[in-house]
Scaffold this active site. Sequence first.
Site, PDB file in Angstrom:
ATOM      1  N   LYS A  66       0.915  -1.111  -0.015  1.00  0.00           N
ATOM      2  CA  LYS A  66       0.039   0.032   0.182  1.00  0.00           C
ATOM      3  C   LYS A  66       0.994   1.332   0.182  1.00  0.00           C
ATOM      4  CE  LYS A  66      -2.373   3.199   1.589  1.00  0.00           C
ATOM      5  NZ  LYS A  66      -1.917   4.535   0.897  1.00  0.00           N
ATOM      6  N   GLU A 106       9.273   2.395  11.281  1.00  0.00           N
ATOM      7  CA  GLU A 106      10.060   3.321  11.264  1.00  0.00           C
ATOM      8  C   GLU A 106       9.482   4.763  11.027  1.00  0.00           C
ATOM      9  OE1 GLU A 106      12.588   5.655  10.698  1.00  0.00           O
ATOM     10  OE2 GLU A 106      12.384   5.324   8.450  1.00  0.00           O
ATOM     11  N   GLU A 132       9.963  16.943  14.616  1.00  0.00           N
ATOM     12  CA  GLU A 132      10.311  16.636  13.275  1.00  0.00           C
ATOM     13  C   GLU A 132       9.543  17.579  12.432  1.00  0.00           C
ATOM     14  OE1 GLU A 132       9.266  13.076  11.361  1.00  0.00           O
ATOM     15  OE2 GLU A 132      11.147  12.745  10.737  1.00  0.00           O
ATOM     16  N   CYS A 172      13.977  10.603   6.590  1.00  0.00           N
ATOM     17  CA  CYS A 172      13.633  10.290   8.075  1.00  0.00           C
ATOM     18  C   CYS A 172      15.035  10.688   8.885  1.00  0.00           C
ATOM     19  CB  CYS A 172      13.180   8.970   8.345  1.00  0.00           C
ATOM     20  SG  CYS A 172      13.792   7.808   7.384  1.00  0.00           S
TER      21      CYS A 172
HETATM   22  P1  NDP Z   1       1.491   9.145   6.865  1.00  0.00           P
HETATM   23  O1  NDP Z   1       2.091   8.311   8.251  1.00  0.00           O
HETATM   24  O2  NDP Z   1       0.144   9.592   7.222  1.00  0.00           O
HETATM   25  O3  NDP Z   1       1.520   8.049   5.720  1.00  0.00           O
HETATM   26  C1  NDP Z   1       2.583   6.805   5.717  1.00  0.00           C
HETATM   27  C2  NDP Z   1       1.650   5.954   5.137  1.00  0.00           C
HETATM   28  O4  NDP Z   1       0.867   5.459   5.905  1.00  0.00           O
HETATM   29  C3  NDP Z   1       1.072   6.129   3.741  1.00  0.00           C
HETATM   30  O5  NDP Z   1       0.931   5.124   2.754  1.00  0.00           O
HETATM   31  C4  NDP Z   1      -0.354   6.485   4.158  1.00  0.00           C
HETATM   32  O6  NDP Z   1      -1.525   6.357   3.155  1.00  0.00           O
HETATM   33  C5  NDP Z   1      -0.523   5.273   5.152  1.00  0.00           C
HETATM   34  N1  NDP Z   1      -1.717   5.631   6.198  1.00  0.00           N
HETATM   35  C6  NDP Z   1      -2.413   6.786   6.364  1.00  0.00           C
HETATM   36  N2  NDP Z   1      -3.161   6.635   7.422  1.00  0.00           N
HETATM   37  C7  NDP Z   1      -3.040   4.944   7.757  1.00  0.00           C
HETATM   38  C8  NDP Z   1      -3.975   4.382   8.741  1.00  0.00           C
HETATM   39  N3  NDP Z   1      -4.740   4.877   9.475  1.00  0.00           N
HETATM   40  N4  NDP Z   1      -3.554   3.066   8.662  1.00  0.00           N
HETATM   41  C9  NDP Z   1      -2.430   2.484   7.915  1.00  0.00           C
HETATM   42  N5  NDP Z   1      -1.945   3.542   6.910  1.00  0.00           N
HETATM   43  C10 NDP Z   1      -1.926   4.555   6.909  1.00  0.00           C
HETATM   44  O7  NDP Z   1       2.474  10.219   6.709  1.00  0.00           O
HETATM   45  P2  NDP Z   1       2.338  11.512   5.602  1.00  0.00           P
HETATM   46  O8  NDP Z   1       2.447  10.984   4.117  1.00  0.00           O
HETATM   47  O9  NDP Z   1       0.758  11.992   5.896  1.00  0.00           O
HETATM   48  O10 NDP Z   1       3.255  12.514   6.172  1.00  0.00           O
HETATM   49  C11 NDP Z   1       3.155  13.199   7.291  1.00  0.00           C
HETATM   50  C12 NDP Z   1       4.277  13.268   8.196  1.00  0.00           C
HETATM   51  O11 NDP Z   1       4.991  11.769   8.605  1.00  0.00           O
HETATM   52  C13 NDP Z   1       5.577  13.887   7.445  1.00  0.00           C
HETATM   53  O12 NDP Z   1       5.389  15.410   7.464  1.00  0.00           O
HETATM   54  C14 NDP Z   1       6.693  13.401   8.235  1.00  0.00           C
HETATM   55  O13 NDP Z   1       7.003  14.152   9.325  1.00  0.00           O
HETATM   56  C15 NDP Z   1       6.440  12.047   8.638  1.00  0.00           C
HETATM   57  N6  NDP Z   1       6.897  11.059   7.636  1.00  0.00           N
HETATM   58  C16 NDP Z   1       8.066  10.386   7.836  1.00  0.00           C
HETATM   59  C17 NDP Z   1       8.377   9.345   7.014  1.00  0.00           C
HETATM   60  C18 NDP Z   1       9.513   8.447   7.284  1.00  0.00           C
HETATM   61  O14 NDP Z   1      10.337   8.255   6.488  1.00  0.00           O
HETATM   62  N7  NDP Z   1       9.716   8.057   8.587  1.00  0.00           N
HETATM   63  C19 NDP Z   1       8.273   9.283   5.578  1.00  0.00           C
HETATM   64  C20 NDP Z   1       6.878  10.171   5.349  1.00  0.00           C
HETATM   65  C21 NDP Z   1       6.333  10.925   6.433  1.00  0.00           C
HETATM   66  P3  NDP Z   1      -1.960   7.748   2.335  1.00  0.00           P
HETATM   67  O15 NDP Z   1      -0.912   8.271   1.619  1.00  0.00           O
HETATM   68  O16 NDP Z   1      -3.138   7.307   1.485  1.00  0.00           O
HETATM   69  O17 NDP Z   1      -2.600   8.542   3.481  1.00  0.00           O
END
Ligand code: NDP
Length: 498
Positions: free
Chosen positions: A173, A248, A382, A282
């Site tokens: 996903k 992560e 962050e 990250c």
């Molecule tokens: P999210 O944590 O919302 O998204 C990451 C993944 O989780 C996406 O595939 C998302 O799908 C999915 N997701 C969203 N809601 C759910 C749920 N309820 N259950 C299971 N999976 C879910 O991150 P965002 O993209 O919204 O980014 C927000 C913040 O997260 C960033 O600003 C950053 O701070 C952090 N982030 C950290 C990352 C890292 O490398 N550790 C990478 C990206 C973001 P969908 O896209 O459809 O919402």
Amino acid sequence: MVQEYGLFVGGKWRKSEGKRFETRNPATSEILATFPSATKAEVDESAHVAKAAFEKWKKTPAPRRGELMLEAARIFRRKKEDLARVVTTEMGKVLAEGRGDVQEVIDFYEYAAGEGRRMFGETTPSELPNKMCLTVRMPVGPVGLITPWNFPMAIPAWKSGAALIAGCPFVLKPSSLTPLCAAKFVEVLEEAGFPPGVVNMLTGDGAVVGDGLVAHPDIRAISFTGGVETGKHVYESAAKKMIKVGLELGGKNPILAMEDANIELLMDGVMFGAFGTAGQRCTASSRLIVHQKIYDQVVDELVERAEKLRVGNPIDPKIDMGPVASADQEKKVLEYIEIGKKEGDKLLTGGQKLKGGAYDKGFCIAPTVFAVDRTKRLAQEEIFGPVLSVLKARDFDDAVAIANSVRYGLSSSIYTNDLRWAFRAMNDLEAGITYVNAPTIGAEVHLPFGGTKETGPTDTREAGTTALDEFTYWKTIYVDYSGRLQRAQIDTEKIVGA
Ligand code: NDP
């Protein structure tokens, strides 16, 4: 004409009953493709398909599974340039980094394929005669992989490569911001010839597809990378099923600059660590903790360097930094800049959205540097954007105390030529990764990757041989070839006396 993708389930691209959404170029707002939002019924179906495929895939010898992965790696290598352009166009990182994303896919698939001929267990003596003991890795079953947008091919590759070699079919996903990268990734696996149902991909809403996979009884492990709050939610719902979860969740990674640091080397590292991928890693170097003796010099050079960075459309090879990934990311980063100003942090450079001409179509933010006090939100939270917080430290111990004062613990770094500080930093920094004389980014695929504190559980270690731990469990096997009942613990004395 904008391409319309379907879902990839059971070895075929299929139509979906769900609504469609668009993916866009964050530098130009051009629509790149459309994708379906999978429905709950489609989540159920994909999990059933993966479960059915598990029966055969787990019995396919691991070296054979590895051969398919090597074939995939060959195709990734052949298509590297085209795929890198998709990464750059959809996610917004500069082309050199887009190529890096694809190279990481190749590296990890080649590395993980080799695990098919290792995947070592242990053999150990039994306490009883004519009996042997061994351990073997067993695949956990079908797994769900939930991935973010910042490494839109590399992260799906890290997770899927480990799952595949372990013997686990997967349902991927991807982030709704980068489904095209995921689709191109899956097309390569399709071409490589994995059996139907081993590789599946569902696009759509995190709350429907992500939650649906985590809760589904047939999904036996989840590997998630993303934000802390979403990660905690995933952790809680996976706990109800008692399944393995890899999480992560980001960082607030410090670079410590000691008084004896090579300033030129430090500056090169800080620029790459803080502003590479527009700070959306990250492992981004989001805090620079500087010894008071070199603070003024470092700040002056930092501002000069940051102001020279060319920001714009990342497909142009002259550009140093692209846009942030979406309107939401832009809003979040600009909000943090306002928080910094309101809390009295000193804005040294940047601090605004870039406007005018081509900038008006995208989400470019000027490389931003704040001088920050250690307790302020910009020093603690962050931001995930091109915003660097600089902090002044009295000495080494103070620098470590500042570094460890945040809730995250992913990556860390120290610049020094003094062995004492380097070795103490390796011990004292609370992080899963420490670099010496390099920025906080630059993980290599054959070493474990993960953190401590709220970066995620310390048993989450992607990449390296530890990646297998997410998708396997240990089975302990005892083989008694004595031909009689031998009782562990009970017959011990008899043996000693025999
Ligand atoms: P999210 O944590 O919302 O998204 C990451 C993944 O989780 C996406 O595939 C998302 O799908 C999915 N997701 C969203 N809601 C759910 C749920 N309820 N259950 C299971 N999976 C879910 O991150 P965002 O993209 O919204 O980014 C927000 C913040 O997260 C960033 O600003 C950053 O701070 C952090 N982030 C950290 C990352 C890292 O490398 N550790 C990478 C990206 C973001 P969908 O896209 O459809 O919402």
